[in-house]
Design an enzyme around this catalytic site. Structure first.
Site, PDB file in Angstrom:
ATOM      1  N   HIS A  12       1.683  -1.155   0.521  1.00 39.37           N
ATOM      2  CA  HIS A  12      -0.054  -0.141   0.192  1.00 39.37           C
ATOM      3  C   HIS A  12       0.659   1.175  -0.505  1.00 39.37           C
ATOM      4  O   HIS A  12      -0.067   1.877   0.309  1.00 39.37           O
ATOM      5  CB  HIS A  12      -1.350   0.292   0.937  1.00 39.37           C
ATOM      6  CG  HIS A  12      -0.171  -0.204   2.540  1.00 39.37           C
ATOM      7  ND1 HIS A  12      -1.165  -0.668   3.866  1.00 39.37           N
ATOM      8  CD2 HIS A  12       0.703   0.038   3.328  1.00 39.37           C
ATOM      9  CE1 HIS A  12      -0.116  -0.582   4.044  1.00 39.37           C
ATOM     10  NE2 HIS A  12       0.763   0.297   4.412  1.00 39.37           N
ATOM     11  N   HIS A  59      -1.812   4.522   9.794  1.00 39.86           N
ATOM     12  CA  HIS A  59      -0.539   5.470  10.054  1.00 39.86           C
ATOM     13  C   HIS A  59      -0.055   6.533  10.407  1.00 39.86           C
ATOM     14  O   HIS A  59       0.221   7.428  10.498  1.00 39.86           O
ATOM     15  CB  HIS A  59       0.603   5.135   8.633  1.00 39.86           C
ATOM     16  CG  HIS A  59       0.333   3.726   7.686  1.00 39.86           C
ATOM     17  ND1 HIS A  59      -1.303   3.641   7.283  1.00 39.86           N
ATOM     18  CD2 HIS A  59       1.354   2.908   7.397  1.00 39.86           C
ATOM     19  CE1 HIS A  59       0.525   2.319   6.038  1.00 39.86           C
ATOM     20  NE2 HIS A  59       1.521   2.350   7.164  1.00 39.86           N
TER      21      HIS A  59
HETATM   22  C1  DHB Z   1       6.513   3.679   2.197  1.00 43.03           C
HETATM   23  C2  DHB Z   1       5.399   2.019   2.355  1.00 43.03           C
HETATM   24  C3  DHB Z   1       4.953   1.869   3.473  1.00 43.03           C
HETATM   25  O1  DHB Z   1       3.945   0.896   3.735  1.00 43.03           O
HETATM   26  C4  DHB Z   1       3.778   2.905   4.006  1.00 43.03           C
HETATM   27  O2  DHB Z   1       3.156   2.528   5.008  1.00 43.03           O
HETATM   28  C5  DHB Z   1       4.628   4.579   4.274  1.00 43.03           C
HETATM   29  C6  DHB Z   1       5.582   4.435   3.280  1.00 43.03           C
HETATM   30  C7  DHB Z   1       7.089   3.928   1.950  1.00 43.03           C
HETATM   31  O3  DHB Z   1       8.066   3.213   0.891  1.00 43.03           O
HETATM   32  O4  DHB Z   1       7.915   4.943   1.695  1.00 43.03           O
HETATM   33 FE    FE Z   2       2.569   0.617   5.565  1.00 35.49          FE
END
Ligand code: DHB
Ligand code: FE
Length: 315
Positions: A12, A59
């Protein structure tokens, strides 16, 4: 009766959302990533689920560090996109399914999984990016989506085994819902990635590919991966992969892998994607070829004809 027809997992990565929102999907870097989801969009357009259950992680968008539920089920009628620092993503509001969500809450909690019931929540890239990857960028999402947020941001997250068993409880809940609904379950996050610290940028394709293989063939093995092993092998954020195990627990043991895609990198992350269909409940109509019709014995022809019949029922 409602039933789960398939499980879908995908990374994601927020930068995928930014590429969509800023019209960069055709740039060579991003084209490689988006090309891998063309088949999934076709699959989804045929499967036409009535409802999706989106297993994702927040997040620090809906829940601050002040309060972090382990499993939070979205029971509201709608979930607006969260402002993650650059304004809310220009994607449709996620419409929920309060009746099915309330039923899942009751069934799963009475099965002794202590879900947090959430009646108001904004959803971040963890949910909206996978929706874009398989539904494209429509004006409205084509079906209601019930969000289920899993804590993978602050120690201790749930174990992979707990997530797998939660998937089984969700399946039981769905299958005891009287309305005739075809449901897909999304497991989002991963694959290997580490965003900060000395190992920032870590990607472990060997681990990821074995995870994909076992997701189809031997998911119980994956339920024994410890938090430490996820961190060591797949980076600090590789723990997001426990959410794929909720999806896996919710579908048949012998679900059929109908599509897989893996590419590195997208932003800091290994992008993985898989579609697993429940065999007895074909999500997508299969075509019986002329050859099959002519050569197969009568019993096989009858079985093939049954598969050919779309499983979609009217509501
Ligand atoms: C990234 C990937 C993630 O799953 C996330 O939640 C935040 C950042 C990344 O690859 O930068
Ligand atoms: Fe993530």
């Amino acid at each position: 009766m409602a039933r789960i027809i398939a499980g879908i997992s995908s990374s994601h990565v927020p930068a995928i959302g930014a590429a969509i929102d800023n019209g960069k999907t055709q740039e060579p870097y991003w084209q490689r990533v988006f090309a891998g989801f063309e088949k999934s969009k076709e699959w989804m357009a045929k499967a036409k689920p009535d409802v999706a259950i989106g297993i994702y992680n927040d997040h620090a968008s809906a829940f601050s560090v002040e309060m972090i539920p382990t499993f939070a089920l979205g029971c509201a009628a709608e979930f607006p996109p969260a402002d993650e620092g650059w304004g809310p993503r220009p994607v449709p509001v996620v419409k929920g399914h309060p009746e099915l969500a309330a039923h899942i809450a009751q069934s799963v909690i009475l099965d002794e999984f202590d879900l947090t019931i959430v009646n108001k929540m904004e959803v971040d890239h963890g949910l909206t990016v996978p929706l874009n990857l398989v539904f494209g960028s429509p004006k409205e999402w084509p079906c209601p989506v019930i969000p289920l947020a899993v804590n993978v941001v602050q120690y201790p997250p749930p174990t992979g085994h707990r997530c797998f068993m939660l998937g089984k409880a969700i399946r039981k809940a769905v299958e005891s819902f009287p309305q005739d609904l075809r449901v897909v379950v999304f497991g989002t996050g991963g694959m290997s990635h580490q965003i900060s610290g000395p190992r920032a940028g870590l990607i472990n394709s060997k681990f990821d590919k074995a995870f994909l293989d076992n997701l189809t063939k031997n998911p119980k093995k994956l339920t024994r991966i410890s938090h430490l092993e996820f961190m060591r092998e797949a980076g600090a954020e590789g723990i997001e992969m426990v959410m794929w195990l909720v999806m896996r627990g919710a579908i048949d043991d012998d679900a059929e892998e109908v599509y897989r895609f893996y590419t590195v990198p997208a932003s800091n992350t290994a992008v993985g994607h898989i579609i697993l269909e429940n065999r007895q409940r074909r999500a997508v109509k299969r075509t019986v070829t002329r050859k099959t019709r002519r050569k197969a014995p009568a019993k096989a022809r009858r079985a093939a004809a049954r598969v050919k019949t779309p499983v979609r029922r009217s509501k």
